[in-house]
Design a protein around this motif. Structure first.
Motif, PDB file in Angstrom:
ATOM      1  N   ALA A   1      56.448  63.461  24.627  1.00  0.00           N
ATOM      2  CA  ALA A   1      56.078  62.558  23.531  1.00  0.00           C
ATOM      3  C   ALA A   1      55.943  63.304  22.210  1.00  0.00           C
ATOM      4  O   ALA A   1      56.420  62.845  21.152  1.00  0.00           O
ATOM      5  CB  ALA A   1      54.772  61.847  23.882  1.00  0.00           C
ATOM      6  N   VAL A   2      55.281  64.484  22.247  1.00  0.00           N
ATOM      7  CA  VAL A   2      55.111  65.273  21.012  1.00  0.00           C
ATOM      8  C   VAL A   2      56.474  65.704  20.480  1.00  0.00           C
ATOM      9  O   VAL A   2      56.759  65.591  19.273  1.00  0.00           O
ATOM     10  CB  VAL A   2      54.217  66.495  21.290  1.00  0.00           C
ATOM     11  N   ALA A   3      57.352  66.194  21.383  1.00  0.00           N
ATOM     12  CA  ALA A   3      58.683  66.621  20.948  1.00  0.00           C
ATOM     13  C   ALA A   3      59.467  65.446  20.393  1.00  0.00           C
ATOM     14  O   ALA A   3      60.252  65.595  19.445  1.00  0.00           O
ATOM     15  CB  ALA A   3      59.430  67.247  22.124  1.00  0.00           C
TER      16      ALA A   3
ATOM     17  N   TYR B   1      58.251  64.827  16.700  1.00  0.00           N
ATOM     18  CA  TYR B   1      58.746  65.812  15.743  1.00  0.00           C
ATOM     19  C   TYR B   1      60.271  65.889  15.732  1.00  0.00           C
ATOM     20  O   TYR B   1      60.849  66.490  14.820  1.00  0.00           O
ATOM     21  CB  TYR B   1      58.162  67.192  16.061  1.00  0.00           C
ATOM     22  N   GLY B   2      60.889  65.285  16.683  1.00  0.00           N
ATOM     23  CA  GLY B   2      62.345  65.279  16.673  1.00  0.00           C
ATOM     24  C   GLY B   2      62.939  64.168  15.821  1.00  0.00           C
ATOM     25  O   GLY B   2      64.153  64.065  15.702  1.00  0.00           O
ATOM     26  N   MET B   3      62.086  63.331  15.209  1.00  0.00           N
ATOM     27  CA  MET B   3      62.596  62.216  14.397  1.00  0.00           C
ATOM     28  C   MET B   3      62.783  62.596  12.931  1.00  0.00           C
ATOM     29  O   MET B   3      63.148  61.772  12.111  1.00  0.00           O
ATOM     30  CB  MET B   3      61.635  61.026  14.504  1.00  0.00           C
TER      31      MET B   3
ATOM     32  N   PRO C   1      52.448  66.420   6.695  1.00  0.00           N
ATOM     33  CA  PRO C   1      51.727  67.513   6.008  1.00  0.00           C
ATOM     34  C   PRO C   1      51.632  68.791   6.825  1.00  0.00           C
ATOM     35  O   PRO C   1      51.703  69.894   6.281  1.00  0.00           O
ATOM     36  CB  PRO C   1      50.329  66.909   5.784  1.00  0.00           C
ATOM     37  N   GLU C   2      51.499  68.671   8.138  1.00  0.00           N
ATOM     38  CA  GLU C   2      51.308  69.877   8.942  1.00  0.00           C
ATOM     39  C   GLU C   2      52.545  70.754   9.000  1.00  0.00           C
ATOM     40  O   GLU C   2      52.474  71.916   9.400  1.00  0.00           O
ATOM     41  CB  GLU C   2      50.889  69.489  10.370  1.00  0.00           C
ATOM     42  N   LEU C   3      53.696  70.190   8.560  1.00  0.00           N
ATOM     43  CA  LEU C   3      54.907  71.000   8.592  1.00  0.00           C
ATOM     44  C   LEU C   3      54.840  72.134   7.572  1.00  0.00           C
ATOM     45  O   LEU C   3      55.440  73.191   7.773  1.00  0.00           O
ATOM     46  CB  LEU C   3      56.133  70.120   8.327  1.00  0.00           C
TER      47      LEU C   3
ATOM     48  N   TRP D   1      51.962  73.493   6.646  1.00  0.00           N
ATOM     49  CA  TRP D   1      50.736  74.264   6.888  1.00  0.00           C
ATOM     50  C   TRP D   1      51.093  75.399   7.847  1.00  0.00           C
ATOM     51  O   TRP D   1      51.747  75.178   8.883  1.00  0.00           O
ATOM     52  CB  TRP D   1      49.679  73.326   7.484  1.00  0.00           C
ATOM     53  N   SER D   2      50.646  76.608   7.564  1.00  0.00           N
ATOM     54  CA  SER D   2      51.023  77.773   8.371  1.00  0.00           C
ATOM     55  C   SER D   2      50.483  77.712   9.797  1.00  0.00           C
ATOM     56  O   SER D   2      51.052  78.298  10.712  1.00  0.00           O
ATOM     57  CB  SER D   2      50.543  79.067   7.690  1.00  0.00           C
ATOM     58  N   PHE D   3      49.365  76.982   9.976  1.00  0.00           N
ATOM     59  CA  PHE D   3      48.802  76.860  11.333  1.00  0.00           C
ATOM     60  C   PHE D   3      49.234  75.570  12.053  1.00  0.00           C
ATOM     61  O   PHE D   3      48.756  75.263  13.130  1.00  0.00           O
ATOM     62  CB  PHE D   3      47.269  76.891  11.269  1.00  0.00           C
ATOM     63  N   GLY D   4      50.104  74.830  11.410  1.00  0.00           N
ATOM     64  CA  GLY D   4      50.513  73.548  12.003  1.00  0.00           C
ATOM     65  C   GLY D   4      51.230  73.705  13.336  1.00  0.00           C
ATOM     66  O   GLY D   4      50.927  73.029  14.316  1.00  0.00           O
ATOM     67  N   TYR D   5      52.189  74.618  13.365  1.00  0.00           N
ATOM     68  CA  TYR D   5      52.972  74.794  14.599  1.00  0.00           C
ATOM     69  C   TYR D   5      52.106  75.258  15.774  1.00  0.00           C
ATOM     70  O   TYR D   5      52.103  74.631  16.840  1.00  0.00           O
ATOM     71  CB  TYR D   5      54.116  75.768  14.353  1.00  0.00           C
ATOM     72  N   PRO D   6      51.319  76.358  15.613  1.00  0.00           N
ATOM     73  CA  PRO D   6      50.493  76.769  16.758  1.00  0.00           C
ATOM     74  C   PRO D   6      49.457  75.723  17.143  1.00  0.00           C
ATOM     75  O   PRO D   6      49.098  75.610  18.314  1.00  0.00           O
ATOM     76  CB  PRO D   6      49.844  78.071  16.277  1.00  0.00           C
TER      77      PRO D   6
END
Length: 333
Positions: free
Chosen positions: A288-290, A293-295, A301-303, A305-310
């Protein structure tokens, strides 16, 4: 030529005739050919009888013996066909009995027909395949006193030898059933249903040999035989009863083993389905998460942000771990 008889060696392919006169329970011998039959019969005394054994006869061979002994043609026809149900039939001057010898090997029961004609002065056995009846004859000859009572004693020896083998086969079947039960309830996966079905088929064949014989033997033990012979046939009846009880027990055990095996298969399938469901549920979270973010949304906003991915990866892993622990506690994994 002596009037006492042993006709051991008329051989055509696998046909052997063994015939002896018994005087006071003692066997006497003569020349080995069928033409001695009439002479042997003519020389019988009041307490003498003729015991003839034939294996795998041709039609002409059996008819020649039947003519000499005065056997009923319907009984002779039944003896030649070799596909009779165990039975006893009475004719004016002799009794005709059909029973089956049984052998067991590698989960396979094999039956062979034995037909018996008993008259006042003779006993004729007609065997179609299977083990010979030499053991029955030797056993009877070692007991001179019973044989002095005439062909009834010889009949008892033959039937007793065949019925004793029923109990041996029943014990061998029980051993194989115990093996099946151990396999069914073992922790290792095994496909026992085919063997259980095969054993049930063999048990059915065994039942067809044993059960129809109980009523005739019961009549022998109560009314059909001379008083002094009845205890011997009561003993055979006891052996038949034990064999019949063993067959019923084996059949029920196989039913129970089959039901247990099917139940275990059902339980195993349910466990497999629960594991698959639990696994699908766990992988549904990262899927679901993938998918989100696959759309390729632009305003996320978190894209930037440096800590968004982790954070997203860690949160996804944490949710999956939580779901895994819940399934583990509930026994689904």
């Amino acid at each position: 030529m002596s009037t006492a008889g042993l006709l051991d060696a008329v051989q055509n392919d696998d046909v052997i005739i063994d015939c002896a006169v018994y005087r006071d329970g003692v066997r006497e011998s003569t020349e080995h050919h069928t033409s001695a039959l009439e002479e042997a019969l003519a020389g019988l005394g009041d307490d003498d009888f003729l015991w003839i054994g034939i294996g795998n006869p041709r039609t002409d061979e059996l008819e020649r013996v039947a003519e000499t002994l005065g056997l009923h043609p319907l009984a002779v026809e039944d003896a030649l066909e070799a596909h009779q149900r165990p039975k006893v039939e009475r004719y004016p001057d002799h009794i005709f009995m059909t029973l089956r010898s049984v052998s067991y090997s590698d989960d396979d029961i094999t039956t062979h027909e034995v037909n018996i004609f008993m008259g006042k002065k003779f006993l004729l056995t007609v065997r179609h395949g299977g083990p010979d009846l030499k053991d029955a004859r030797r056993s009877a000859e070692n007991m001179i006193e019973p044989l002095s009572h005439g062909p009834t004693a010889a009949l008892h020896a033959v039937v007793d030898t065949i019925v004793d083998r029923y109990e041996d086969v029943a014990r061998e079947l029980e051993t194989d059933v115990e093996e099946v039960e151990s396999s069914v309830f073992s922790s290792e996966f095994s496909n026992d249903s085919s063997r259980i079905y095969r054993l049930k088929r063999e048990t059915l064949e065994f039942r067809r040999a044993v059960f129809p014989l109980r009523d005739p033997v019961e009549r022998f033990a109560t009314t059909s035989m001379p008083e002094d012979a009845r205890p011997y046939f009561r003993d055979i009846g006891d052996h038949l009863a034990r064999a019949a009880e063993a067959i019923d027990s084996i059949d029920k055990l196989l039913d129970n083993a089959l039901n247990a095996h099917l139940a275990q298969l059902s339980v195993q399938q349910n466990e497999d389905m629960r594991k698959l469901t639990a696994g699908a549920t766990i992988f549904a979270v990262p899927t679901a998460v993938a998918g989100v973010y696959g759309m390729n949304f632009e305003h996320m906003p978190e894209l930037s942000w440096s800590f968004g991915y982790p954070l997203v990866v860690g949160l996804t892993a944490g949710v999956c771990l939580y779901i895994y622990r819940r399934f583990k506690r509930s026994g689904w994994l």
